[in-house]
Design a protein around this motif. Structure first.
Motif, PDB file in Angstrom:
ATOM      1  N   HIS A  75       8.346   0.041  -4.648  1.00  0.00           N
ATOM      2  CA  HIS A  75       7.246  -0.789  -5.140  1.00  0.00           C
ATOM      3  C   HIS A  75       7.743  -2.135  -5.660  1.00  0.00           C
ATOM      4  N   HIS A  76       8.842  -2.122  -6.382  1.00  0.00           N
ATOM      5  CA  HIS A  76       9.370  -3.371  -6.919  1.00  0.00           C
ATOM      6  C   HIS A  76       9.905  -4.264  -5.799  1.00  0.00           C
ATOM      7  N   ARG A  77      10.579  -3.668  -4.829  1.00  0.00           N
ATOM      8  CA  ARG A  77      11.082  -4.440  -3.692  1.00  0.00           C
ATOM      9  C   ARG A  77       9.932  -5.044  -2.887  1.00  0.00           C
ATOM     10  N   THR A  78       8.850  -4.299  -2.740  1.00  0.00           N
ATOM     11  CA  THR A  78       7.686  -4.818  -2.026  1.00  0.00           C
ATOM     12  C   THR A  78       7.083  -5.996  -2.785  1.00  0.00           C
ATOM     13  N   ALA A  79       6.974  -5.870  -4.108  1.00  0.00           N
ATOM     14  CA  ALA A  79       6.447  -6.975  -4.919  1.00  0.00           C
ATOM     15  C   ALA A  79       7.355  -8.200  -4.807  1.00  0.00           C
ATOM     16  N   VAL A  80       8.665  -8.000  -4.750  1.00  0.00           N
ATOM     17  CA  VAL A  80       9.616  -9.098  -4.554  1.00  0.00           C
ATOM     18  C   VAL A  80       9.337  -9.781  -3.217  1.00  0.00           C
ATOM     19  N   ALA A  81       9.195  -8.995  -2.173  1.00  0.00           N
ATOM     20  CA  ALA A  81       8.949  -9.550  -0.837  1.00  0.00           C
ATOM     21  C   ALA A  81       7.666 -10.365  -0.816  1.00  0.00           C
ATOM     22  N   LEU A  82       6.632  -9.876  -1.468  1.00  0.00           N
ATOM     23  CA  LEU A  82       5.362 -10.599  -1.499  1.00  0.00           C
ATOM     24  C   LEU A  82       5.499 -11.908  -2.276  1.00  0.00           C
ATOM     25  N   LYS A  83       6.213 -11.872  -3.401  1.00  0.00           N
ATOM     26  CA  LYS A  83       6.410 -13.096  -4.200  1.00  0.00           C
ATOM     27  C   LYS A  83       7.269 -14.115  -3.469  1.00  0.00           C
ATOM     28  N   LEU A  84       8.253 -13.644  -2.712  1.00  0.00           N
ATOM     29  CA  LEU A  84       9.108 -14.555  -1.955  1.00  0.00           C
ATOM     30  C   LEU A  84       8.455 -15.023  -0.661  1.00  0.00           C
ATOM     31  N   ASN A  85       7.331 -14.384  -0.329  1.00  0.00           N
ATOM     32  CA  ASN A  85       6.565 -14.721   0.871  1.00  0.00           C
ATOM     33  C   ASN A  85       7.366 -14.512   2.160  1.00  0.00           C
ATOM     34  N   VAL A  86       8.173 -13.428   2.180  1.00  0.00           N
ATOM     35  CA  VAL A  86       8.884 -13.120   3.423  1.00  0.00           C
ATOM     36  C   VAL A  86       7.880 -12.573   4.429  1.00  0.00           C
ATOM     37  N   LYS A  87       8.206 -12.684   5.694  1.00  0.00           N
ATOM     38  CA  LYS A  87       7.283 -12.263   6.756  1.00  0.00           C
ATOM     39  C   LYS A  87       7.447 -10.792   7.132  1.00  0.00           C
ATOM     40  N   LYS A  88       8.651 -10.247   6.865  1.00  0.00           N
ATOM     41  CA  LYS A  88       8.901  -8.848   7.215  1.00  0.00           C
ATOM     42  C   LYS A  88       9.943  -8.282   6.259  1.00  0.00           C
ATOM     43  N   VAL A  89       9.895  -6.959   6.076  1.00  0.00           N
ATOM     44  CA  VAL A  89      10.876  -6.255   5.256  1.00  0.00           C
ATOM     45  C   VAL A  89      11.339  -5.011   6.011  1.00  0.00           C
ATOM     46  N   PRO A  90      12.586  -4.576   5.764  1.00  0.00           N
ATOM     47  CA  PRO A  90      13.039  -3.343   6.400  1.00  0.00           C
ATOM     48  C   PRO A  90      12.389  -2.129   5.745  1.00  0.00           C
ATOM     49  N   VAL A  91      11.937  -1.206   6.574  1.00  0.00           N
ATOM     50  CA  VAL A  91      11.307   0.029   6.084  1.00  0.00           C
ATOM     51  C   VAL A  91      11.878   1.228   6.834  1.00  0.00           C
ATOM     52  N   VAL A  92      11.837   2.357   6.159  1.00  0.00           N
ATOM     53  CA  VAL A  92      12.106   3.648   6.784  1.00  0.00           C
ATOM     54  C   VAL A  92      10.820   4.440   6.639  1.00  0.00           C
ATOM     55  N   LYS A  93      10.325   4.930   7.763  1.00  0.00           N
ATOM     56  CA  LYS A  93       9.073   5.690   7.783  1.00  0.00           C
ATOM     57  C   LYS A  93       9.389   7.175   7.909  1.00  0.00           C
ATOM     58  N   LEU A  94       8.925   7.940   6.923  1.00  0.00           N
ATOM     59  CA  LEU A  94       9.083   9.394   6.950  1.00  0.00           C
ATOM     60  C   LEU A  94       7.754  10.021   6.549  1.00  0.00           C
ATOM     61  N   SER A  95       7.600  11.288   6.845  1.00  0.00           N
ATOM     62  CA  SER A  95       6.397  12.000   6.424  1.00  0.00           C
ATOM     63  C   SER A  95       6.742  12.869   5.224  1.00  0.00           C
ATOM     64  N   TYR A  96       5.708  13.240   4.496  1.00  0.00           N
ATOM     65  CA  TYR A  96       5.925  14.145   3.366  1.00  0.00           C
ATOM     66  C   TYR A  96       6.391  15.519   3.826  1.00  0.00           C
ATOM     67  N   GLY A  97       6.169  15.856   5.083  1.00  0.00           N
ATOM     68  CA  GLY A  97       6.643  17.129   5.620  1.00  0.00           C
ATOM     69  C   GLY A  97       8.112  17.113   6.009  1.00  0.00           C
ATOM     70  N   ASP A  98       8.734  15.950   5.992  1.00  0.00           N
ATOM     71  CA  ASP A  98      10.146  15.828   6.351  1.00  0.00           C
ATOM     72  C   ASP A  98      10.990  16.503   5.277  1.00  0.00           C
ATOM     73  N   PRO A  99      11.883  17.409   5.662  1.00  0.00           N
ATOM     74  CA  PRO A  99      12.680  18.131   4.654  1.00  0.00           C
ATOM     75  C   PRO A  99      13.638  17.238   3.866  1.00  0.00           C
ATOM     76  N   ARG A 100      13.865  16.016   4.320  1.00  0.00           N
ATOM     77  CA  ARG A 100      14.732  15.093   3.564  1.00  0.00           C
ATOM     78  C   ARG A 100      14.009  14.458   2.375  1.00  0.00           C
TER      79      ARG A 100
END
Length: 151
Positions: A74-99
């Protein structure tokens, strides 16, 4: 939804057999990521200074693969929005993922994955630090030049 995709291997060390698991690191516009809980604005300002000083983005944001609800970052996302970057790196997982290991920061209410996604979709955010998303396999460390995130 994503404009770029990059696959990074991550090794687990300390097991009898060295396993090799992959997280797919993709890029998303930060405005498409849905917050699930409030964040600390003072912490965001400090993190902005740190990111600018380092000049690199080091940790992907963890999101639910179906809804883009923010699990961790959440804090990194708020940083990205304040800096007005166009894209951020994300990892997409589901809540069912055992990790994905869901818990709370303090003894008290533990929110279910359904509660968390509902907060993201409704915009009625959960309290600051009300959910904790640990990973059995840590997210990869990155060194993406901040300038690369502006286009």
């Amino acid at each position: 939804m994503h404009s770029d995709s990059l696959k990074l291997p991550h090794k687990i060390v300390g097991e009898e057999n060295i396993s090799h698991l992959d997280y797919s690191v993709e890029y998303e516009p930060p405005g498409t990521l849905l917050p699930t809980e409030r964040h600390d604005t003072l912490r965001v300002e400090k993190l902005i200074d740190r990111v600018k000083k380092m000049g690199v983005w080091t940790t992907p944001i963890l999101v639910d693969q179906n809804s883009l609800a923010i699990m961790d970052g959440h804090h990194r996302t708020a940083v990205a929005l304040k800096l007005n970057v166009k894209k951020v790196p994300v990892v997409k997982l589901s809540y069912g993922d055992p990790r994905v290991l869901l818990s709370g920061w303090e003894s008290g209410e533990i929110f279910s994955p359904e509660d968390i996604v509902a907060a993201a979709l409704s915009g009625v955010l959960l309290p600051l630090k009300s959910t904790k998303h640990d990973l059995a396999v840590p997210l990869p460390s990155l060194k993406i030049p901040l300038s690369d995130l502006f286009y």
